[in-house]
Each structure stands twice: as C-alpha cells, then as structure tokens.
Design an enzyme around this catalytic site. Sequence first.
Site: not given
Length: 712
Positions: A314-316, A341, A429
């Site tokens: 995923a990419m925000e 996200e 993270y």
Amino acid sequence: MAELHQAPTSLCCCRKSLPDSGGRCSGDLARPSAGLGLESQRCPLVDVASASNFRSFQLCHFHLDLRLNFAVKEMSGWLVLDLVPVQPGVCSLILDSHPSLLIHSIDCKVPGAGQQEPVSLTYRVDPFTDYGSSLSISLPTAAVKPGRAVQITVRYTTTDGPAIWWLDSELTCGQVRPLVFTQGHSVCNRSFFPCFDTPAVKSTYTATVRVPDGVTVLMSASRSSYSKQDRVFQFSMEFPVPSYLVALVAGELQHVDVGPRSRLWAEPCLLSCAVKKLGGSVERWLGVAEDLFGPYLWGRCDIVFLPPSFPIVAMENPCLTFIIASILESSEFLLIDVIHEIAHGWFGNAVTNATWEEMWLSEGLATYAQRRITTEAYGEPFTCLETVVRLDALHRQLRLLGDSNPVSRLQVKFESGVNPSTLMNLFTYEKGFCFVSYLSEISGDVRRFDCFLRDYISEFKFKSVVAQDLIDYFLSYFPELKDAAVAKREGLEFERWLSGCGPPLYEPDLSAGGALIGPVQDLCDLWRNADPPDLEALATFDLSTWSTFQIVLFLDRMLDHSPLLHSVMASLSDSYSSLFDGLNAEVQIRWLQMVVRNSFYPDLPRVRAFLHKHTSRMYTVPLYEDLVAGVMKCVAVEIFYQTQRRLHPNLRRTLQQILFQTSSTNQNGSALPPSSGSTPPQEPTAAVATASPGGATGTTATIALRDVNVSA
C-alpha cells in the site's frame, strides 16, 4: 540454516519501570510554540539523495500537462514550475531528473515584467546516482532576483523509468484493458517529472491529463473534473505535498461511494469484492482517527485497488491510497494496512520527515497512530496480538543481522549515491513505534499523549520536520519532563534511541493480549517439545476458530525453529494443511515456507499451485528465495519458466536475479540462460531492503515493507 531459538515469551516487554508524569492536554495550558529558538543553531538542511538546489528557491506551485500513450508506453507534455528565488546571485536552477526522461525544451517567463514571449533556456543533464540525474538550467541573470516570481516550463517525454509502471492487459485483474500507475516513494518521481525530489519541499499542484476513450484517470489530488468530449481529466491538489506523494493511475476503473468522503476504485471485476470487504469501515476508521488526532485535513479519503504487479502492499498517496488487490483475501491484514495508510493522513503526509534519513518520523508515528486507532475500534487485545507479530519479526531480523548493524538505527546516515529506499525496514516502523510508545509512557497518560499528537499536527501541518523538532516540541509540551531531564535518562537517552544500533530500549506492555497470544505459544511449545505431540492435547486447539494473526504468529514461531524433524512436518501437514488450503495467502505462504525450508516433498504440489496462482511480489519473492536457498532450486526454475509470461517484467528480473544470480534478460524481458552476456538496466523498483537477510525474512516481507517501495 542454523536453528533460531525463540526468545522467552514474556508478554510484558517493558525494559524499565517508568515514573508517572503530570502531562497535560490541550487547554490546560497554552500550547507551546514551535519557535523554540533552536532554528538558528542548526545546520542548513542537507538531503544527499537530491541533486537539486532546492534551498535556493521557494516552490509555490507546479502544473503538469500530460498525454498518455498506452501503445508506446509514454507520457508526453510539459511541467510548469512557479518559483521564487530566495538567495541572491542564483544563476541556475537544478532539478532532480532521470535518464529515462527525454527533455525537449525549457523556457522561462517572469510574470509582470512585460515579457511578451518566453525566453528559451540552455540546460544540461549530468549523472548523479544510479537512481537519477541532475537537470541544470541556466537562468537569465537580469530577470532572476530574490523575491521575484519566475515561471519555468519544461517540455519532456517519459520512457521506461522507475516511477511509471505500464501493465499490458494480460497483467491486469480483468485482462481487458492496459493500465498504468506511478509509484514515487522514495526517490522515483524524478523519472515522472523533473522536480525538487526531496521531502523537505512541499507545494500545491494541478494537472491536466489527456487519455484515450474508455480510460479513467485518478490522481492524489483533492479536486478533479472530466471533460468527456475532450477526454481530458483535470486535477487540483490544494494542500502542499512533497514530490513523492504525487501519484497517478489510469485504466478501466469504476467506483462505489462508501462514505460521505470515501470512495473505492477498482477494475470492474474487483469492485464488488472490495466494497464487501471494506463497506462503511473507512468512514468509521476516519472518525476514530479524528477523535484522537484532530480533523482529517485532506477532504477525500479514496482507495484504489491495483493489480498484483503493484510492487508494494500500500502507498499513502494523499486523498487516494493505492493498495494491492492481493490483500483483499486477508481481512485482518487489509484492515491493518488501510488503517495504517489512514494514519499517514496525519503522520507522514500532513507532517513529513524532512530527509529520508529520518523516515521513522513518518512510519514510526503512523504505526503508533494505527495502533491507537485499532485499540479504540477493536480493543487492546487485538492490537497487542498484531503488535506481537510485528515485534517478533523485528527481533527475528535483529538475530539475523546482529545488534550492531547500522540499519537498526532510527537516524540512518548515508552517503551520496545510496538509494534511500534501501533503508526501509522493520526498524523504521517498529523501533520507531517503540520510541513513540516510550514518549507516550513517560508523558504519564495515553490520552494526554493523544492531545500532544493532535497539537503537534496542528503546529506542523503541511510542513517537513526533523527529529529535533518533534523532541523540542515534546519537551516544551511537557515542561516537567524537560526539568526532569528525561532526554538524558540513563540507558534511555533520546540520543541513544535515535543514533544507537540494536533493539528498542523499551517495548510497550502487551499483556492485554495474553488471552489471544498465550494459546499460540502453548501450541508452539506442544509441537516443539514432543515427537510426536500428544494428540489429545492437540485436540484442545481448534485453529479453525483462530484469527489470521494468531495462525500467522503460530507459523512464524514454528518457522523460527526450522528445520523440523520430518515426522513433525508430517504431523503438522496431517493436522493443518487442508485447513490452510482454505485460508488466505498470508497463512498459506508461511506454511509453504515451512514446507520448503524443511524439504517436505509431500506438500510440494501446494507450493507449485500457490506460485502458479499468485503473481505479486510479496507472495512470490519470499518463496523463490527459500526454494533457491535450499535443495529445491530446480523446482523454482521450473515454476518460473512456466509462469514468467504472467509476471511483470520488473518482478521477472528480480526472480531471475534470485534464480540465476544475474539480471540477464532479452530485449522483451523474458528469461535468458544464465550464460547470456546481456545485462538490462537495474530493476527500478524492486530492490530488497538493506535489512532484509534474504529468504529468512520472507515470512515478514509484507510486514516490514507494507507501504513503501524498496525501491520496496
């Protein structure tokens, strides 16, 4: 590989007892100002990943005008930069670019100067690194003065650059129309358009995109419109963003509104599944996040599901999150990834790390915020279970890398030429999360820390910050902690947190998840301590009632103890393999890695079936790495040749490198024998994180790199 021994399973991971603090919430006292008097003492910001002279200009706005040509896989058009020089004597503008960009012409206008025609400018392209080049533009000295606006227009065409992923129709989910998407994180968008490719620079932008009939275009923008007659899409991002958050996708896309400000986009064959999985959850999660961290600043919160070729999970991208469609089959992982996200809407997008050396300011804070949201929405036990899975993975990497490995630092210093994407790893993270959790703990109360984060966002929104900004604001917000010199508390010094190697100095208490985590460890102990295990004891564990994260934790911990006896593997297969066949890919890939690492040939057909079905990076690379590392390389080569035509060329090159220790392809991207002397360009967006020790981290690949391109 050598057996890896599981660390003691104490659920309370606190390293030191922490005193309470009389923190405060907004309104108790006046909120501290960000102007802490330290700005003048700091060195000018340096971003070694950017060739640009971004400190010499203020970028006010930029506009893209592009035409998409699917037949030749090109974007052509122009870029207009509205700039204001901020330093005297500036005679050139240096932008980040890429050898894949073909520059046709560059001109300049000075608004309000009575200039009738734009002035053509000379330029040159110089090498910078293997991930970009510098575009040096000579400016007219008479027209360029500090404080006077100047407009630069660059006409160009994109070719095969790392930011732009063209998919033939066969590689899409529907296999009807081709699709293209961009992926800019961290330093790829310099191959999309010339720019100040650094997170230190933010600006608004607009875009005009012209496409063939039947193609829908989406961008990470707050407003959009479409002229059907002209087949032109118009976009406007009214909030300042860094270059890496400018994103585009175009193809056969449809949508369903699932909330007053959220819309799900996907190819028609995927849309109903996406709506069924998410429904009204997006608005619910947004509401929880707003209660914790203040108003959502971006207006829209749309999501587009992309084919398996999407190189990360995923990419925000602001207003339009990109998510790989493969994750739809795992509801719990989908939940976590979407919430993560959403959290980036505050941490990473609104307030951004100013350099790539401090990516934890985005990912660590977003991970903390994600877990605050899941705690409020689903309870503390669920959040503790998910956190244990991630922290297990963190310590697994530490055992493989060693406590002194520099990639385990939060502030990672790197030299010019090092691709920042190679720094994305679990430490960004999870060690970042642990530091933020420590700040929350010493603040005295999680709700007060929520208030601090809300005010932190309000203070720094739409700005880029360094770690010292966060720390200074924290100590001003909680002056009693500053007076108590908590930043220099022995063994927990802030400087040691940021620049020290090794594990987190503190981990949060996860004992609230004991009812979910305890049975997992009990089952692991049962399998590891008896051969064969007691069938009556096994019968008390019904994995069909377990959550995905419980089964994942069980398999991860059993993987830590591979190789296992053949008799144990046979019993495990008899007990669970049929159950796993009906579960999601996150479970299946872990079981199949156990099969491969233990050379358990009876379940090899399941490995073949999985790799024939799944063509995404996150589910193929870990298994291929394990196959090659063991005695099954010939099986891996056979499967690769059978499936390569359904793999994206970038993934195909990665798997060739794994299988043949070479990057050889022919002109069409299909595999060549390892003896071939041809060498294609380095794969643009498929590097493995520096901290990823080969196949041994395959079990954590989608955990460690869930929303970054390393290149992701």
